[in-house]
Design a protein around this motif. Structure first.
Motif, PDB file in Angstrom:
ATOM      1  N   PHE A  43      25.773  28.174   1.722  1.00 57.08           N
ATOM      2  CA  PHE A  43      25.049  26.956   2.060  1.00 57.08           C
ATOM      3  C   PHE A  43      23.561  27.274   2.024  1.00 57.08           C
ATOM      4  CE2 PHE A  43      29.216  26.583   3.822  1.00 57.08           C
ATOM      5  CZ  PHE A  43      29.545  25.236   3.718  1.00 57.08           C
ATOM      6  N   GLN A  44      22.809  26.477   1.263  1.00 60.12           N
ATOM      7  CA  GLN A  44      21.375  26.702   1.135  1.00 60.12           C
ATOM      8  C   GLN A  44      20.634  25.409   1.439  1.00 60.12           C
ATOM      9  OE1 GLN A  44      20.115  28.306  -2.625  1.00 60.12           O
ATOM     10  NE2 GLN A  44      17.995  28.517  -1.952  1.00 60.12           N
ATOM     11  N   GLY A  45      19.688  25.490   2.370  1.00 55.65           N
ATOM     12  CA  GLY A  45      18.881  24.338   2.729  1.00 55.65           C
ATOM     13  C   GLY A  45      17.693  24.171   1.793  1.00 55.65           C
ATOM     14  N   GLU A  46      16.968  23.099   2.025  1.00 58.91           N
ATOM     15  CA  GLU A  46      15.768  22.798   1.250  1.00 58.91           C
ATOM     16  C   GLU A  46      14.645  23.766   1.632  1.00 58.91           C
ATOM     17  OE1 GLU A  46      15.425  20.434  -1.125  1.00 58.91           O
ATOM     18  OE2 GLU A  46      17.557  20.013  -0.905  1.00 58.91           O
ATOM     19  N   PRO A  47      13.686  23.981   0.728  1.00 61.33           N
ATOM     20  CA  PRO A  47      12.498  24.772   1.104  1.00 61.33           C
ATOM     21  C   PRO A  47      11.816  24.128   2.323  1.00 61.33           C
ATOM     22  CG  PRO A  47      12.566  24.438  -1.255  1.00 61.33           C
ATOM     23  CD  PRO A  47      13.649  23.564  -0.667  1.00 61.33           C
ATOM     24  N   PHE A  48      11.136  24.960   3.133  1.00 62.04           N
ATOM     25  CA  PHE A  48      10.518  24.474   4.369  1.00 62.04           C
ATOM     26  C   PHE A  48       9.228  25.233   4.640  1.00 62.04           C
ATOM     27  CE2 PHE A  48      13.472  27.889   5.312  1.00 62.04           C
ATOM     28  CZ  PHE A  48      12.751  28.719   6.146  1.00 62.04           C
ATOM     29  N   LEU A  49       8.401  24.663   5.490  1.00 61.90           N
ATOM     30  CA  LEU A  49       7.201  25.359   5.947  1.00 61.90           C
ATOM     31  C   LEU A  49       7.632  26.469   6.894  1.00 61.90           C
ATOM     32  CD1 LEU A  49       4.890  22.294   6.690  1.00 61.90           C
ATOM     33  CD2 LEU A  49       4.820  23.817   4.696  1.00 61.90           C
ATOM     34  N   GLU A  50       7.023  27.644   6.768  1.00 65.85           N
ATOM     35  CA  GLU A  50       7.448  28.803   7.553  1.00 65.85           C
ATOM     36  C   GLU A  50       7.512  28.521   9.060  1.00 65.85           C
ATOM     37  OE1 GLU A  50       8.712  31.574   6.407  1.00 65.85           O
ATOM     38  OE2 GLU A  50       8.263  31.181   4.310  1.00 65.85           O
ATOM     39  N   GLU A  51       6.589  27.719   9.573  1.00 65.54           N
ATOM     40  CA  GLU A  51       6.587  27.444  11.012  1.00 65.54           C
ATOM     41  C   GLU A  51       7.755  26.550  11.438  1.00 65.54           C
ATOM     42  OE1 GLU A  51       3.439  24.687   9.145  1.00 65.54           O
ATOM     43  OE2 GLU A  51       3.962  26.789   8.973  1.00 65.54           O
ATOM     44  N   ASN A  52       8.467  25.964  10.475  1.00 68.48           N
ATOM     45  CA  ASN A  52       9.612  25.098  10.776  1.00 68.48           C
ATOM     46  C   ASN A  52      10.951  25.793  10.539  1.00 68.48           C
ATOM     47  OD1 ASN A  52       7.793  23.052  11.355  1.00 68.48           O
ATOM     48  ND2 ASN A  52       7.853  22.222   9.287  1.00 68.48           N
ATOM     49  N   TYR A  53      10.975  27.116  10.627  1.00 68.55           N
ATOM     50  CA  TYR A  53      12.206  27.846  10.296  1.00 68.55           C
ATOM     51  C   TYR A  53      13.364  27.513  11.240  1.00 68.55           C
ATOM     52  CZ  TYR A  53      11.463  31.257  14.034  1.00 68.55           C
ATOM     53  OH  TYR A  53      11.312  31.850  15.244  1.00 68.55           O
ATOM     54  N   CYS A  54      13.086  27.243  12.525  1.00 73.08           N
ATOM     55  CA  CYS A  54      14.173  26.909  13.461  1.00 73.08           C
ATOM     56  C   CYS A  54      14.870  25.613  13.043  1.00 73.08           C
ATOM     57  CB  CYS A  54      13.645  26.780  14.886  1.00 73.08           C
ATOM     58  SG  CYS A  54      13.208  28.362  15.635  1.00 73.08           S
ATOM     59  N   GLN A  55      14.096  24.628  12.656  1.00 75.49           N
ATOM     60  CA  GLN A  55      14.664  23.359  12.203  1.00 75.49           C
ATOM     61  C   GLN A  55      15.478  23.564  10.928  1.00 75.49           C
ATOM     62  OE1 GLN A  55      11.819  20.240  11.520  1.00 75.49           O
ATOM     63  NE2 GLN A  55      13.348  18.851  10.682  1.00 75.49           N
ATOM     64  N   ALA A  56      14.988  24.410  10.024  1.00 76.42           N
ATOM     65  CA  ALA A  56      15.709  24.675   8.775  1.00 76.42           C
ATOM     66  C   ALA A  56      17.074  25.311   9.057  1.00 76.42           C
ATOM     67  CB  ALA A  56      14.874  25.587   7.875  1.00 76.42           C
TER      68      ALA A  56
END
Length: 74
Positions: A15-28
């Protein structure tokens, strides 16, 4: 350095999520784990394998968070 561990042979669904801003890693991480909870591997003729570990890769924003769920054929 690194650690070398041996794992038994197993099948995994990735399972691979969408790219994200590094500071939002918990949400990812939470988004991918929520998708895994809702996913039913039976549609691909697999079931969850509780005898093998889930594998989490380091969250890296440009590639998205990746987690692997162990499964076995029905």
């Amino acid at each position: 350095g690194f650690d070398l561990i041996e794992l038994p042979e197993a099948d995994y669904m990735v399972f691979q999520g969408e790219p994200f801003l590094e500071e939002n890693y918990c949400q990812a991480i939470e988004e991918v784990q929520a998708a895994i909870k809702k996913y039913n591997p039976v549609m691909w003729r697999y079931k969850c394998d509780d005898e093998n570990p889930r594998i989490q890769l380091e969250p890296i924003g440009k590639r998205g968070y990746i987690e692997m769920l162990p499964v076995k054929p029905l």
